[in-house]
Write a protein that holds these residues in place. Structure first.
Motif, PDB file in Angstrom:
ATOM      1  N   GLY A  29      -3.572  -6.621 -11.094  1.00  0.00           N
ATOM      2  CA  GLY A  29      -4.711  -6.989 -11.906  1.00  0.00           C
ATOM      3  C   GLY A  29      -4.470  -6.673 -13.370  1.00  0.00           C
ATOM      4  O   GLY A  29      -3.538  -5.942 -13.722  1.00  0.00           O
ATOM      5  N   ALA A  30      -5.298  -7.235 -14.244  1.00  0.00           N
ATOM      6  CA  ALA A  30      -5.128  -7.033 -15.678  1.00  0.00           C
ATOM      7  C   ALA A  30      -5.099  -5.545 -16.014  1.00  0.00           C
ATOM      8  O   ALA A  30      -5.987  -4.791 -15.638  1.00  0.00           O
ATOM      9  N   GLY A  31      -4.047  -5.132 -16.726  1.00  0.00           N
ATOM     10  CA  GLY A  31      -3.923  -3.747 -17.139  1.00  0.00           C
ATOM     11  C   GLY A  31      -3.531  -2.805 -16.030  1.00  0.00           C
ATOM     12  O   GLY A  31      -3.565  -1.587 -16.210  1.00  0.00           O
ATOM     13  N   LYS A  32      -3.138  -3.340 -14.853  1.00  0.00           N
ATOM     14  CA  LYS A  32      -2.845  -2.478 -13.712  1.00  0.00           C
ATOM     15  C   LYS A  32      -1.406  -2.604 -13.222  1.00  0.00           C
ATOM     16  O   LYS A  32      -1.091  -2.201 -12.106  1.00  0.00           O
ATOM     17  N   ALA A  33      -0.545  -3.161 -14.027  1.00  0.00           N
ATOM     18  CA  ALA A  33       0.845  -3.316 -13.614  1.00  0.00           C
ATOM     19  C   ALA A  33       1.478  -1.943 -13.395  1.00  0.00           C
ATOM     20  O   ALA A  33       1.256  -1.017 -14.179  1.00  0.00           O
ATOM     21  N   PRO A  34       2.266  -1.778 -12.320  1.00  0.00           N
ATOM     22  CA  PRO A  34       2.915  -0.480 -12.070  1.00  0.00           C
ATOM     23  C   PRO A  34       3.927  -0.152 -13.150  1.00  0.00           C
ATOM     24  O   PRO A  34       4.657  -1.026 -13.610  1.00  0.00           O
ATOM     25  N   ARG A  35       3.976   1.114 -13.542  1.00  0.00           N
ATOM     26  CA  ARG A  35       4.874   1.542 -14.613  1.00  0.00           C
ATOM     27  C   ARG A  35       6.075   2.321 -14.102  1.00  0.00           C
ATOM     28  O   ARG A  35       6.985   2.630 -14.865  1.00  0.00           O
ATOM     29  N   ALA A  62     -10.119 -10.849   7.039  1.00  0.00           N
ATOM     30  CA  ALA A  62      -9.256  -9.775   6.533  1.00  0.00           C
ATOM     31  C   ALA A  62     -10.088  -8.755   5.765  1.00  0.00           C
ATOM     32  O   ALA A  62     -11.171  -9.064   5.245  1.00  0.00           O
ATOM     33  N   SER A  63      -9.574  -7.529   5.682  1.00  0.00           N
ATOM     34  CA  SER A  63     -10.297  -6.474   4.968  1.00  0.00           C
ATOM     35  C   SER A  63      -9.334  -5.618   4.159  1.00  0.00           C
ATOM     36  O   SER A  63      -8.132  -5.549   4.466  1.00  0.00           O
ATOM     37  N   ILE A  64      -9.866  -5.001   3.141  1.00  0.00           N
ATOM     38  CA  ILE A  64      -9.054  -4.083   2.329  1.00  0.00           C
ATOM     39  C   ILE A  64      -8.567  -2.921   3.181  1.00  0.00           C
ATOM     40  O   ILE A  64      -7.409  -2.491   3.069  1.00  0.00           O
ATOM     41  N   SER A  65      -9.428  -2.405   4.049  1.00  0.00           N
ATOM     42  CA  SER A  65      -9.020  -1.288   4.901  1.00  0.00           C
ATOM     43  C   SER A  65      -7.883  -1.715   5.834  1.00  0.00           C
ATOM     44  O   SER A  65      -6.969  -0.925   6.121  1.00  0.00           O
ATOM     45  N   GLY A  66      -7.926  -2.974   6.302  1.00  0.00           N
ATOM     46  CA  GLY A  66      -6.840  -3.479   7.131  1.00  0.00           C
ATOM     47  C   GLY A  66      -5.530  -3.558   6.355  1.00  0.00           C
ATOM     48  O   GLY A  66      -4.458  -3.253   6.886  1.00  0.00           O
ATOM     49  N   TYR A  79      -6.925   0.268  -5.118  1.00  0.00           N
ATOM     50  CA  TYR A  79      -7.710   0.007  -6.325  1.00  0.00           C
ATOM     51  C   TYR A  79      -6.969   0.386  -7.600  1.00  0.00           C
ATOM     52  O   TYR A  79      -7.410   0.039  -8.700  1.00  0.00           O
ATOM     53  N   THR A  80      -5.851   1.081  -7.475  1.00  0.00           N
ATOM     54  CA  THR A  80      -5.006   1.334  -8.640  1.00  0.00           C
ATOM     55  C   THR A  80      -4.452   0.025  -9.178  1.00  0.00           C
ATOM     56  O   THR A  80      -4.256  -0.125 -10.390  1.00  0.00           O
ATOM     57  N   TYR A  81      -4.227  -0.946  -8.273  1.00  0.00           N
ATOM     58  CA  TYR A  81      -3.581  -2.191  -8.667  1.00  0.00           C
ATOM     59  C   TYR A  81      -4.459  -3.437  -8.540  1.00  0.00           C
ATOM     60  O   TYR A  81      -4.204  -4.438  -9.212  1.00  0.00           O
ATOM     61  N   PHE A  82      -5.474  -3.379  -7.689  1.00  0.00           N
ATOM     62  CA  PHE A  82      -6.301  -4.565  -7.456  1.00  0.00           C
ATOM     63  C   PHE A  82      -7.777  -4.188  -7.427  1.00  0.00           C
ATOM     64  O   PHE A  82      -8.144  -3.154  -6.882  1.00  0.00           O
ATOM     65  N   ASP A  83      -8.618  -5.056  -7.963  1.00  0.00           N
ATOM     66  CA  ASP A  83     -10.046  -4.766  -8.066  1.00  0.00           C
ATOM     67  C   ASP A  83     -10.823  -5.155  -6.810  1.00  0.00           C
ATOM     68  O   ASP A  83     -11.927  -4.652  -6.592  1.00  0.00           O
ATOM     69  N   SER A  84     -10.269  -6.060  -5.998  1.00  0.00           N
ATOM     70  CA  SER A  84     -11.039  -6.584  -4.871  1.00  0.00           C
ATOM     71  C   SER A  84     -10.130  -7.314  -3.893  1.00  0.00           C
ATOM     72  O   SER A  84      -8.935  -7.513  -4.165  1.00  0.00           O
ATOM     73  N   LYS A  85     -10.697  -7.744  -2.778  1.00  0.00           N
ATOM     74  CA  LYS A  85      -9.949  -8.566  -1.817  1.00  0.00           C
ATOM     75  C   LYS A  85      -9.574  -9.897  -2.455  1.00  0.00           C
ATOM     76  O   LYS A  85      -8.471 -10.404  -2.237  1.00  0.00           O
ATOM     77  N   ASP A  86     -10.484 -10.473  -3.226  1.00  0.00           N
ATOM     78  CA  ASP A  86     -10.173 -11.729  -3.915  1.00  0.00           C
ATOM     79  C   ASP A  86      -8.987 -11.550  -4.855  1.00  0.00           C
ATOM     80  O   ASP A  86      -8.117 -12.431  -4.940  1.00  0.00           O
ATOM     81  N   ALA A  87      -8.953 -10.421  -5.555  1.00  0.00           N
ATOM     82  CA  ALA A  87      -7.878 -10.183  -6.531  1.00  0.00           C
ATOM     83  C   ALA A  87      -6.526 -10.073  -5.852  1.00  0.00           C
ATOM     84  O   ALA A  87      -5.528 -10.638  -6.326  1.00  0.00           O
TER      85      ALA A  87
END
Length: 224
Positions: A29-35, A62-66, A79-87
């Motif tokens: 996600g925006a601003g969440k690229a791994p460093r 599908a689920s985030i927990s899955g 959530y460090t890298y993605f804001d949602s299931k859609d993301a």
């Protein structure tokens, strides 16, 4: 010409680490690229797990927990890298498109001429699909979950094919009037060949499929 292709393939192999970093930057996600390398491995695990989760259960079930369970990571890591299931789904569509590109591109560039390159591209695409059957379900669902990603997946693929056909025309390896129409035709053919011989059944070898299509591209289907 063949030497140029080999040199390009070598440069691509040498730059594989950078490709992986760039892929990670575009997937997050925006601003969440791994460093860090550890962060890239974590995000890779999440994307690979998401491919299995979406591929087996579909987007709505599908689920985030899955995903995190399959990846073996904590919910907070997601959530460090993605804001949602859609993301993560949008990121996965881009990532799988990039994986296909990165898998076949060096083999296409190493081919001695463009007809051989198209055969190689199809052969290795079918091989890739056989190991990643979830690709088709995910891309198909993108048409309804994220139409922009769906369209971009095919548009960028066709654009790459068109560019290499036009370059081959300049070298005299294919007819001079190749166009976007030819690129979309080749892509559409490859997509459905991958579905039939990569996903539905594996009763014909990728080599045999690629040889048949290579001959068709070279000579057409008119009576000989």
């Amino acid at each position: 010409m063949a030497g140029e292709r080999v040199e390009m393939a070598t440069r691509e192999q040498n730059g594989s680490d950078q490709v992986e970093r760039d892929r990670g930057a575009s997937a997050a996600g925006a601003g969440k690229a791994p460093r860090t390398e550890r962060g890239r491995r974590t995000m890779r695990a999440i994307l690979d797990a998401a491919a299995l989760e979406f591929g087996e259960r579909g987007f709505h079930e599908a689920s985030i927990s899955g995903i995190t369970r399959r990846a073996g990571v904590a919910l907070g890591s997601f959530y460090t890298y993605f804001d949602s299931k859609d993301a993560v789904f949008r990121a996965l569509v881009r990532d799988m498109s990039d994986q296909v590109r990165d898998h076949v591109a060096p083999l296409i560039r190493a081919a001695p001429d463009q007809l051989a390159a198209e055969r190689a591209g199809l052969l290795h695409f079918i091989e890739f699909v056989r190991g990643h059957k979830e690709l088709y379900r995910i891309i198909d669902e993108a048409e309804f979950v994220d139409p922009e990603s769906f369209r971009l997946h095919y548009a960028t693929t066709a654009e790459r094919i068109a560019k290499r056909l036009q370059a081959a025309a300049t070298r005299g390896e294919v007819r001079g009037d190749v166009s976007e129409v030819h690129a979309w035709a080749i892509m559409g053919m490859n997509v459905f060949l991958g579905l039939r011989y990569g996903v539905w059944e594996e009763d014909v070898s990728p080599e045999a499929v690629a040889e048949t299509i290579g001959d068709m591209l070279a000579t057409g289907i008119a009576p000989r």
